[in-house]
Design a protein around this motif. Structure first.
Motif, PDB file in Angstrom:
ATOM      1  N   CYS A 165     -18.059 -40.096 -55.131  1.00  0.00           N
ATOM      2  CA  CYS A 165     -18.029 -41.433 -53.733  1.00  0.00           C
ATOM      3  C   CYS A 165     -17.236 -42.198 -54.822  1.00  0.00           C
ATOM      4  O   CYS A 165     -18.081 -43.534 -54.556  1.00  0.00           O
ATOM      5  N   PRO A 166     -16.143 -42.417 -54.866  1.00  0.00           N
ATOM      6  CA  PRO A 166     -15.844 -43.627 -55.811  1.00  0.00           C
ATOM      7  C   PRO A 166     -15.773 -44.349 -55.135  1.00  0.00           C
ATOM      8  O   PRO A 166     -15.460 -46.056 -55.093  1.00  0.00           O
ATOM      9  N   ASP A 167     -15.767 -44.988 -53.649  1.00  0.00           N
ATOM     10  CA  ASP A 167     -15.552 -45.887 -52.931  1.00  0.00           C
ATOM     11  C   ASP A 167     -16.327 -46.421 -51.519  1.00  0.00           C
ATOM     12  O   ASP A 167     -16.306 -47.571 -50.798  1.00  0.00           O
ATOM     13  N   VAL A 168     -16.892 -45.994 -52.774  1.00  0.00           N
ATOM     14  CA  VAL A 168     -18.664 -46.650 -52.201  1.00  0.00           C
ATOM     15  C   VAL A 168     -19.701 -47.914 -52.933  1.00  0.00           C
ATOM     16  O   VAL A 168     -19.781 -47.131 -54.532  1.00  0.00           O
ATOM     17  N   GLN A 169     -19.662 -48.822 -52.605  1.00  0.00           N
ATOM     18  CA  GLN A 169     -20.201 -49.683 -53.608  1.00  0.00           C
ATOM     19  C   GLN A 169     -21.572 -49.693 -53.687  1.00  0.00           C
ATOM     20  O   GLN A 169     -22.200 -49.322 -52.542  1.00  0.00           O
ATOM     21  N   VAL A 170     -22.043 -49.446 -54.951  1.00  0.00           N
ATOM     22  CA  VAL A 170     -23.518 -49.189 -55.797  1.00  0.00           C
ATOM     23  C   VAL A 170     -23.707 -50.513 -55.994  1.00  0.00           C
ATOM     24  O   VAL A 170     -23.177 -51.078 -56.784  1.00  0.00           O
ATOM     25  N   ASN A 171     -24.769 -50.918 -55.509  1.00  0.00           N
ATOM     26  CA  ASN A 171     -25.749 -52.263 -55.768  1.00  0.00           C
ATOM     27  C   ASN A 171     -27.062 -52.427 -56.190  1.00  0.00           C
ATOM     28  O   ASN A 171     -27.661 -51.837 -55.538  1.00  0.00           O
ATOM     29  N   CYS A 172     -27.841 -51.815 -57.414  1.00  0.00           N
ATOM     30  CA  CYS A 172     -28.911 -51.835 -58.825  1.00  0.00           C
ATOM     31  C   CYS A 172     -29.175 -52.553 -58.836  1.00  0.00           C
ATOM     32  O   CYS A 172     -28.714 -54.125 -59.160  1.00  0.00           O
ATOM     33  N   ARG A 173     -30.463 -53.226 -58.373  1.00  0.00           N
ATOM     34  CA  ARG A 173     -31.564 -53.749 -58.420  1.00  0.00           C
ATOM     35  C   ARG A 173     -32.800 -53.380 -59.034  1.00  0.00           C
ATOM     36  O   ARG A 173     -33.842 -52.727 -58.349  1.00  0.00           O
ATOM     37  N   GLU A 174     -33.273 -53.810 -60.108  1.00  0.00           N
ATOM     38  CA  GLU A 174     -34.910 -53.726 -60.526  1.00  0.00           C
ATOM     39  C   GLU A 174     -35.861 -54.919 -59.426  1.00  0.00           C
ATOM     40  O   GLU A 174     -35.941 -56.416 -59.297  1.00  0.00           O
TER      41      GLU A 174
END
Length: 139
Positions: free
Chosen positions: A77-86
């Motif tokens: 899914c290259p067009d989905v922005q993934v935001n990760c946070r601890e």
């Protein structure tokens, strides 16, 4: 309402005026943009566009669980922005339940809100819940 004549007519032919040609070009652009908007909405509905918010505990990053799952997801899914946070583990279930995050990577034992599916991340598909969108079928 258009205040200019779009056509020049004679008994033998009909021809676009300069104003008509400009109007036609703009109308084609509007139709093309509407088609792009429709396709973008379809892709978002299938989870191929948009973004997801991921909350995780540090140990998932150290164990390479998080990186492996995100790498697989981004490839599919290259067009989905993934935001990760601890995030502190005790806060993750409530944040998931409240929709502040879409996915939580955490360590059991911990209480889970009843509306959220729970599973072992490496063995389960990496999915998000609507409406933000997911890329369906990513394993």
């Amino acid at each position: 309402m258009i205040w200019a004549s779009g056509f020049q007519r004679t008994k033998r032919m009909v021809r676009l005026t300069a104003a008509g040609a400009i109007f036609l070009d703009e109308a084609r652009r509007v139709v093309a943009q509407a088609e792009r908007a429709e396709e973008a909405a379809r892709r978002a509905g299938r989870g191929e566009l948009g973004h997801i918010e991921i909350g995780y505990v540090a140990s998932t990053a150290f164990a390479d669980v998080l990186q492996t799952q995100i790498r697989t997801y981004r490839a599919a899914c290259p067009d989905v922005q993934v935001n990760c946070r601890e995030i502190v583990m005790e806060r993750l279930p409530a944040m998931l339940d409240e929709g502040q995050i879409d996915i939580a990577f955490l360590r059991p034992p911990i209480g889970y809100p009843p509306r959220n599916p729970v599973g072992d991340a490496p063995a389960r598909p990496f999915r998000c819940r609507p409406p933000r969108g997911t890329c369906a079928g990513v394993a």
